[in-house]
Design an enzyme around this catalytic site. Structure first.
Site, PDB file in Angstrom:
ATOM      1  N   HIS A  22     105.516 -33.045  46.204  1.00 10.03           N
ATOM      2  CA  HIS A  22     105.506 -32.905  47.663  1.00 10.03           C
ATOM      3  C   HIS A  22     105.652 -34.253  48.349  1.00 10.03           C
ATOM      4  CE1 HIS A  22     104.034 -28.626  47.767  1.00 10.03           C
ATOM      5  NE2 HIS A  22     103.666 -28.958  46.530  1.00 10.03           N
ATOM      6  N   HIS A 208     105.223 -21.064  44.850  1.00  7.49           N
ATOM      7  CA  HIS A 208     103.903 -21.421  44.336  1.00  7.49           C
ATOM      8  C   HIS A 208     103.167 -20.115  43.992  1.00  7.49           C
ATOM      9  CE1 HIS A 208     104.260 -25.457  46.206  1.00  7.49           C
ATOM     10  NE2 HIS A 208     103.208 -25.804  45.492  1.00  7.49           N
ATOM     11  N   GLU A 211      98.420 -20.082  40.569  1.00 11.61           N
ATOM     12  CA  GLU A 211      97.563 -21.266  40.541  1.00 11.61           C
ATOM     13  C   GLU A 211      96.163 -20.814  40.959  1.00 11.61           C
ATOM     14  OE1 GLU A 211      98.531 -24.254  43.432  1.00 11.61           O
ATOM     15  OE2 GLU A 211      97.294 -25.794  42.480  1.00 11.61           O
TER      16      GLU A 211
END
Ligand SMILES: [Zn+2]
Length: 356
Positions: A22, A208, A211
């Site tokens: 990022h 994403h 996680e």
């Protein structure tokens, strides 16, 4: 053939590829301090070393929500042209110094619009800074190609706008899309319209998933939204029992879906408990297309060289393993096939051959 010792300098020089990193998680601490002064933002400390330690400690809470909260201070200095240009240029130079030859940087332009810039101007400015960094890196003899993934923030309502920009800037250095932010409570399918739009436009995307949230988020990302890669995906291990793959894990392995794994970041958010026990090693050994990534270099106090070093020292990785994940990353990069092939054959394989 296995390597018994890999010294730090060899590791640093090995050609690397990073798919998951990022922009707003990778600023230099000294740059945050200088930019904060110019915009009048108050930081927890103005000493760069202390600030780096503050980020690391705050991110070490083992909680994804607190981890994400550390971005308040980096984002505060990324609301104008000066901050974005500098962050983007230094981003490229820092990757080059780390031995990275191909990188995909990601950020959410909606988070940089508290000043005068529109989302579109944010993207233009970042591309300008990246181009300047690539020119400098090439002139210094450490060429690196950096391409961009635009993110939408999954808990807000501008994901569609960000996806539109990924389409608009596809010939200007933007190669794909992602959704970022807190996973829990914000499933990928909430943004199905944006993903359908990207699919119709043939713009690849990663999501994403797996996680903070488990198998259902990976399932949705792949089978409902149509992601080509998964950000993190560590919890795919919940679909593997005694080495036997369930249907979803089998899909991920057999369709060669790249898992963008980020060991240190996962320790900080509690998605893994040790480098030695991080699922990246078991998944690599089971033949998954695992890739190694930094996620947020400032917040995690890490680099690609450091991630590689940790796996070598604590999880028994060899140079061949490092080569495998590097080639994996390029195979699943969002640039065209001929460019990926050229990087693998002309840069990565010769670089590892000389190290072995
Ligand atoms: Zn991430």
């Amino acid at each position: 053939m296995s390597s018994t010792r890999i010294d730090a300098d060899t590791l640093r020089r090995l050609p690397k590829a990073v798919l998951h990193d990022h922009l707003d998680g990778g600023l230099r601490p000294a740059t945050v301090v200088e930019l904060a002064e110019t915009v009048g933002h108050t930081l927890p400390t103005t000493d760069p070393d202390e600030l780096a330690a503050w980020y690391f400690d705050a991110a070490n809470s083992g909680d994804l929500v607190r981890y994400i909260a550390t971005f308040e201070h980096t984002l505060a200095v990324l609301q104008n042209r000066e901050g974005l240009l500098r962050a983007a240029e230094e981003y490229v130079l820092d990757l080059a110094a780390d031995g990275v030859v191909y990188g995909e940087v990601r950020y959410a332009p909606e988070l940089n619009t508290n000043g005068d810039l529109t989302m579109s101007e944010v993207v233009e400015t970042v591309q300008e800074g990246l181009a300047a960094g690539m020119a400098k890196a090439a002139a210094a003899g450490t060429p690196v190609q950096v391409r961009t993934l635009l993110c939408g923030m999954r808990m807000f309502d501008r994901v569609g706008e960000a996806a539109d920009l990924a389409v608009a800037f596809r010939d200007a250095g933007v190669v794909g899309f992602d959704i970022a932010g807190a996973e829990d409570g914000f499933p990928p399918a909430d943004h199905l319209a944006a993903f359908e739009h990207l699919r119709r436009e043939s713009v690849p995307f990663t999501i994403h998933a797996g996680e903070a949230h488990g198998l259902p988020s990976i399932h949705q990302a792949l089978q409902v939204c149509g992601a080509q890669r998964i950000g993190h995906g560590v919890r795919i291990t919940e679909d593997i029992v005694d080495g036997k793959l369930g249907r979803l894990a089998g899909w991920v392995r057999d369709r060669r879906i790249a898992l963008e794994m980020c060991p240190t970041s996962n320790l900080q958010t509690g998605a893994a408990t040790s480098i030695a026990g991080h699922p990246i090693t078991a998944l690599k050994d089971l033949g998954f297309r695992v890739t190694l990534n930094t996620d947020n270099r400032l917040v995690s106090g890490t680099t690609m060289t450091r991630e590689m070093s940790l796996l070598v020292e604590e999880a028994g990785w060899t140079v061949e393993d490092l080569r495998t994940v590097t080639v994996n990353a390029l195979k699943s990069a969002f640039i065209p096939y001929d460019e990926r092939k050229a990087l693998i054959e002309d840069v990565v394989l010769p670089g590892y051959a000389s190290a072995l």
